[in-house]
Design an enzyme around this catalytic site. Structure first.
Site, PDB file in Angstrom:
ATOM      1  CE1 TYR A 137      -4.308  -1.586   0.529  1.00  0.00           C
ATOM      2  CE2 TYR A 137      -2.827  -3.216   1.222  1.00  0.00           C
ATOM      3  CZ  TYR A 137      -4.231  -2.914   0.528  1.00  0.00           C
ATOM      4  OH  TYR A 137      -4.905  -3.873   0.625  1.00  0.00           O
ATOM      5  CE  LYS A 188       1.841 -18.819  -0.897  1.00  0.00           C
ATOM      6  NZ  LYS A 188       1.387 -20.214  -0.678  1.00  0.00           N
ATOM      7  CG  ASP A 221      -1.542 -20.937   0.931  1.00  0.00           C
ATOM      8  OD1 ASP A 221      -1.103 -20.492   2.122  1.00  0.00           O
ATOM      9  OD2 ASP A 221      -1.168 -21.694   0.187  1.00  0.00           O
ATOM     10  CG  ASP A 245      -8.024  -5.443   1.835  1.00  0.00           C
ATOM     11  OD1 ASP A 245      -8.793  -4.944   2.470  1.00  0.00           O
ATOM     12  OD2 ASP A 245      -7.854  -5.167   0.789  1.00  0.00           O
ATOM     13  CG  ASP A 249     -13.815  -7.980   2.548  1.00  0.00           C
ATOM     14  OD1 ASP A 249     -13.730  -7.203   3.423  1.00  0.00           O
ATOM     15  OD2 ASP A 249     -14.074  -7.704   1.307  1.00  0.00           O
TER      16      ASP A 249
END
Ligand code: ATP
Length: 356
Positions: A137, A188, A221, A245, A249
Site C-alpha cells: 500500500y 506467505k 492460503d 485486507d 473480508d
C-alpha cells in the site's frame, strides 16, 4: 476529567446514514455526563465536488493535536472516479497519523449469523491485527515499456523491522490483556521469502517476551481454509496489510457480513480512527437499507479507546439483542430500516442509563 474531542466524519453514501446513528449515540453519552465533545467535519465527495477540498491542513493538524478519536463512515462515490478525495482523507489520516494497527474483531453475536455448517456463534471469536502502513500500500513501484508487448509492472512489498515488530507486539499485548492462549502469524513465506523471513524472525523474537502465549505460524492460503473448516482454532491473528485486507473480508462473512464488521486503527499517538469495515455501498445509499450495527460496534470500540470499556460490552450486548429479536436490517435477517434499527439501539441505550 478532561474533555475528549471526537471528530465525526460521515463521508459518502451509506456512511452518512450509519454515522448519523453513531453520532446520536455519542450525543447521548455526552448528555449523560461523559466528558466528550463532538466536532462535525464536512468532508467527503459532496464537499470535494463543491469546492475541491479534500483534507485541509488546519483540519488535519487539529485532529492530530486536539482529538482523541475520529468516527469515519465511508469514503467512495461514483461521481469521483479516481477517488482522489478518499485517498487524501483516509490514507492521509492513516499514514500521517501513523495508525499502524488496524484491529478488526470477528465475533459472531448470534448462531444465525454463522454461515458454516455445524458451527455457531461460540466457534467464531477472534481478532485480526492488520499492519496498516506498509506492504504494497506504500505505492512504491513503476511501469516500464507501458503499452508495449514488453511491458513490465512492479509493485514493491515494503516491510520494515520497526513496522513488523510493532504490529506483532500489539497483537501479543492484546492476547495478554484478553487472556488468549495463542497468536497466529499469517504470511506467505514459502513464496515471499525475504519479507516472510523478516516476519518469521520478528514473530519468534517478540513471542519470547510473552511466555504464556503460544506463537503459531500459518500460511495465509491455509488460513483461508482453516477459517472455514475450524474458525474456533483462532483467537488472535496478525498479518501484513494485503493479507489482512483479504482475510478480514472472509472473516466478516463468518459473522454476518460487512454490516456487522467494525474496525479500529491505532498508532503510537493518542488519536484512534474508528470505522465500520464496509464502504459507501452506492447501490443501497439513501434507501434506509444499510445495516448500522457495524457502526454501533465501532462506537463501542471507540468508547473503550476513550477509557470506557464497559460501554463496549454494553453496546455489544445491545447489538446481540437487536439481532436475536430481529430488530435489525434485512442483511442480518430483520425487517427494519437503518433509522428504525438505530432507534432500537438508542432506546435500549437510554434505558440502560449509562454513566461515566
Ligand atoms: P466502496 O467503493 O465505498 O468500497 P463498495 O460498494 O465497493 O463501496 P462496500 O460498500 O464495502 O463496497 O459493500 C459491498 C456491498 O455490500 C454493497 O454493495 C452492499 O450491497 C453491501 N453492504 C455493505 N455494507 C452494508 C451495510 N452496512 N448494510 C447492508 N449491506 C451492506
Amino acid at each position: 476529567m478532561a474533555v475528549q474531542t471526537i471528530a465525526v466524519l460521515p463521508g459518502d453514501g451509506i456512511g452518512k446514514e450509519v454515522v448519523a446513528i453513531g453520532r446520536e449515540m455519542l450525543e447521548l453519552y455526552r448528555s449523560r455526563g461523559f466528558p466528550l465533545a463532538l466536532w462535525d467535519l464536512d468532508l467527503g465527495a459532496d464537499r470535494y465536488l463543491r469546492d475541491g477540498t479534500t483534507m485541509p491542513e488546519d483540519v488535519f493538524a487539529r485532529i492530530r493535536d486536539e482529538c482523541s478519536a475520529v468516527l469515519l463512515g465511508a469514503l467512495g462515490d461514483p461521481r469521483v472516479p479516481n477517488l482522489e478525495h478518499a485517498r487524501d482523507i483516509l490514507l492521509g489520516l492513516r499514514f500521517r497519523l501513523d495508525l499502524f494497527a488496524n484491529i478488526r474483531p470477528c465475533r459472531a453475536l448470534d448462531d444465525r449469523l454463522v454461515p458454516l455448517k455445524g458451527k455457531g456463534a461460540k466457534d467464531v471469536s477472534f481478532v485480526v491485527f492488520r499492519e496498516n502502513t506498509e506492504g504494497i500500500y506504500v505505492n512504491v513501484g513503476g511501469n516500464f515499456k507501458k503499452g508495449t508487448p514488453d511491458e513490465i509492472a512492479i509493485n514493491e512489498d515494503v516491510n520494515t523491522r520497526k513496522g513488523v515488530e510493532r504490529i506483532i507486539r500489539k497483537a501479543f499485548d492484546h492476547a495478554l490483556a484478553h487472556g488468549n492462549k495463542t497468536v497466529h502469524m499469517a504470511d506467505k513465506s514459502n513464496a515471499m521469502r525475504q519479507s516472510g523471513d523478516l516476519w518469521q524472525r520478528v514473530f519468534q523474537a517478540v513471542a519470547r517476551d510473552y511466555p504464556g502465549i503460544a506463537a503459531k505460524h500459518v500460511y495465509v492460503d491455509a488460513l483461508c481454509l482453516y477459517l472455514i473448516q475450524a474458525p474456533e482454532r483462532f483467537e488472535v491473528i496478525v498479518t501484513n496489510n494485503l493479507f489482512g485486507d483479504i482475510i478480514t473480508d472472509l472473516a466478516a462473512a463468518l459473522h454476518g457480513g460487512l454490516g456487522m464488521a467494525c474496525s479500529a486503527s491505532i498508532g503510537a499517538g493518542p488519536v484512534g480512527l474508528f470505522e465500520p469495515v464496509h464502504g459507501s455501498a452506492p447501490d443501497i445509499a439513501g434507501q434506509d437499507k444499510a445495516n448500522p450495527l457495524a457502526t454501533v460496534l465501532t462506537v463501542g470500540a471507540m468508547m473503550s479507546h476513550l477509557g470506557y470499556p464497559r460501554e463496549e460490552a454494553r453496546l455489544e450486548a445491545i447489538v446481540r439483542e437487536a439481532v436475536a429479536a430481529k430488530q435489525c436490517t434485512a442483511d442480518v435477517g430483520g425487517t427494519l430500516g437503518t433509522a428504525a434499527t438505530g432507534r432500537f439501539v438508542l432506546d435500549r441505550l437510554k434505558r440502560d442509563d449509562p454513566s461515566p
